[in-house]
Design a protein around this motif. Structure first.
Motif, short mmCIF file in Angstrom:
data_model
loop_
_atom_site.label_atom_id
_atom_site.label_comp_id
_atom_site.label_asym_id
_atom_site.label_seq_id
_atom_site.Cartn_x
_atom_site.Cartn_y
_atom_site.Cartn_z
N VAL A 52 0.83 -1.20 0.00
CA VAL A 52 0.00 0.00 0.00
C VAL A 52 0.87 1.25 0.00
CG1 VAL A 52 -1.88 -1.17 1.17
CG2 VAL A 52 -0.14 -0.01 2.51
N ASN A 60 -3.65 3.81 3.35
CA ASN A 60 -3.96 2.48 2.82
C ASN A 60 -4.38 2.52 1.35
OD1 ASN A 60 -3.60 0.15 4.58
ND2 ASN A 60 -5.52 -0.56 3.69
N VAL A 62 -4.33 1.62 -2.42
CA VAL A 62 -3.97 0.48 -3.27
C VAL A 62 -4.51 0.75 -4.66
CG1 VAL A 62 -4.24 -1.98 -3.69
CG2 VAL A 62 -4.00 -1.16 -1.35
N SER A 70 -8.16 2.34 -4.47
CA SER A 70 -8.85 2.12 -3.20
C SER A 70 -8.07 2.76 -2.07
CB SER A 70 -9.01 0.61 -2.95
OG SER A 70 -9.47 0.36 -1.64
N GLY A 71 -8.78 3.24 -1.06
CA GLY A 71 -8.08 3.84 0.07
C GLY A 71 -9.03 4.24 1.18
N ARG A 148 -9.25 -0.52 4.51
CA ARG A 148 -8.67 -1.85 4.64
C ARG A 148 -9.63 -2.97 4.26
NH1 ARG A 148 -6.27 0.17 9.59
NH2 ARG A 148 -7.94 -0.79 10.81
N PRO A 152 -11.45 -1.93 -0.67
CA PRO A 152 -10.77 -2.83 -1.60
C PRO A 152 -11.67 -3.95 -2.10
CG PRO A 152 -9.92 -3.09 0.64
CD PRO A 152 -10.78 -1.88 0.64
N ALA A 177 -4.27 -4.84 0.79
CA ALA A 177 -4.87 -3.75 1.57
C ALA A 177 -4.94 -4.08 3.05
CB ALA A 177 -6.26 -3.44 1.04
#
Length: 329
Positions: A52, A60, A62, A70-71, A148, A152, A177
């Motif tokens: 990440v 976080n 990704v 994603s985050g 997390r 994701p 993630a």
């Protein structure tokens, strides 16, 4: 089935239903260019192994595909500025809490709110997400709270539905993630996702709301009461899955409880009460967050019970002050 709440506590919240149930190196963010001749899937697989990334106000992160990231929830103006610098044009929240639509608009970005639960993603919501990723301008940033678990999973399942990654690559994204294996429903949704037809995508909702409709205040109370009741059952089973309720995932229930309480903080009904009421709600949410974190770190049973008691105490304090005693109007 509705069960009586143990401990005399009634909590408040909202929840999005899911259908994929179990039974059914951190670095500065950079966008890597795929190598010549590399397929999209191989690019995803290569990037997933890099771990990440982080940026100011974002955690976080990704990269799922060249278009989809994603985050975590953007933290104030700093988070939205980071997204703008990343070139993001659309933000999709799968979190239960209403997003900061105005904060995104100030940086020239559109917000879409398509919340999902911790237990999985309904087929209808998966198709909505896939259509949003296909139709809306990118790059697209998909977030939940911490980045997390739900974001994701949502991003991976939707991109599998679009045929851009495989379910195996989607699972790798979840592991990168840091999605807990206890969230079996989220993993199942990605593992069971399959490419869909253009006709299915066209039939999916294209409303893409800025803020999704949520259950009524009373209905939200019932939903969150169940989450707390489940955690009491888990505690009584020694912080393991209760034999009489084998479908329960303790970490998922704690995460759901935290999400429900956090969503209620900005609910219009809550705003009818004095500021003190909101402060009490925040203390309950923070106590639930501490319980979720403790479960995720495999804390001793005594610590988990103490944290659940803190949730109980914080809610009781609020009830003594407001429930059945003060008219908010």
């Amino acid at each position: 089935m509705v069960r009586r709440l143990k401990g005399g506590v009634l909590l408040v919240g909202v929840v999005a239903a899911g259908s994929c149930t179990p039974e059914r190196s951190r670095a500065v963010l950079t966008q890597a260019e795929p190598e010549a001749g590399a397929t999209l899937s191989s690019t995803v697989a290569a990037e997933a192994t890099q771990g990440v990334t982080e940026a100011p106000g974002l955690h976080n992160i990704v990269r799922v595909t060249d278009k989809v990231i994603s985050g975590s929830l953007p933290e104030g103006a700093e988070g939205f500025e980071s997204l703008r610098k990343m070139g993001v044009r659309t933000i999709i929240s799968v979190d239960g809490a209403p997003p900061d639509v105005e904060g995104a608009k100030r940086e020239g970005m559109r917000y879409v709110h398509l919340p999902i639960g911790y237990n999985g993603i309904s087929k209808a919501r998966e198709l909505e997400l896939a259509r949003a990723l296909r139709d809306l301008p990118g790059p697209i940033y998909v977030h939940c709270h911490h980045g997390r678990h739900r974001s994701p999973a949502a991003a991976a399942a939707a991109t599998v539905a679009l045929g851009e990654i495989t379910p195996q690559e989607g699972e790798r994204i979840l592991k990168t993630a840091g999605t807990s294996p206890d969230y079996r429903g989220l993993y199942a949704c990605v593992r069971e996702a399959r490419p869909v037809s253009a006709q299915e995508l066209v039939a999916a909702s294209g409303e893409f709301p800025e803020i999704a409709k949520t259950p009524s205040f009373v209905q939200a109370m019932v939903e969150t009461q169940h989450a707390y009741d489940h955690l009491v059952e888990v505690r009584d089973a020694g912080w393991s899955v209760p034999p009489e309720h084998p479908d329960l995932v303790p970490l998922a229930e704690a995460g759901r409880l935290e999400n429900l309480l956090r969503a209620m903080i900005d609910d219009p009904e809550s705003k009818k009460y004095p500021v003190e009421f909101g402060d009490m709600m925040r203390r309950s949410q923070q106590a639930a967050q501490a319980l979720e974190d403790a479960l995720a770190s495999n804390a001793p049973a005594a610590d988990l019970s103490a944290k659940l008691k803190q949730v109980n105490t914080s809610c009781k304090d609020c009830h003594v002050a407001y429930r059945d005693t003060k008219d908010p109007s």
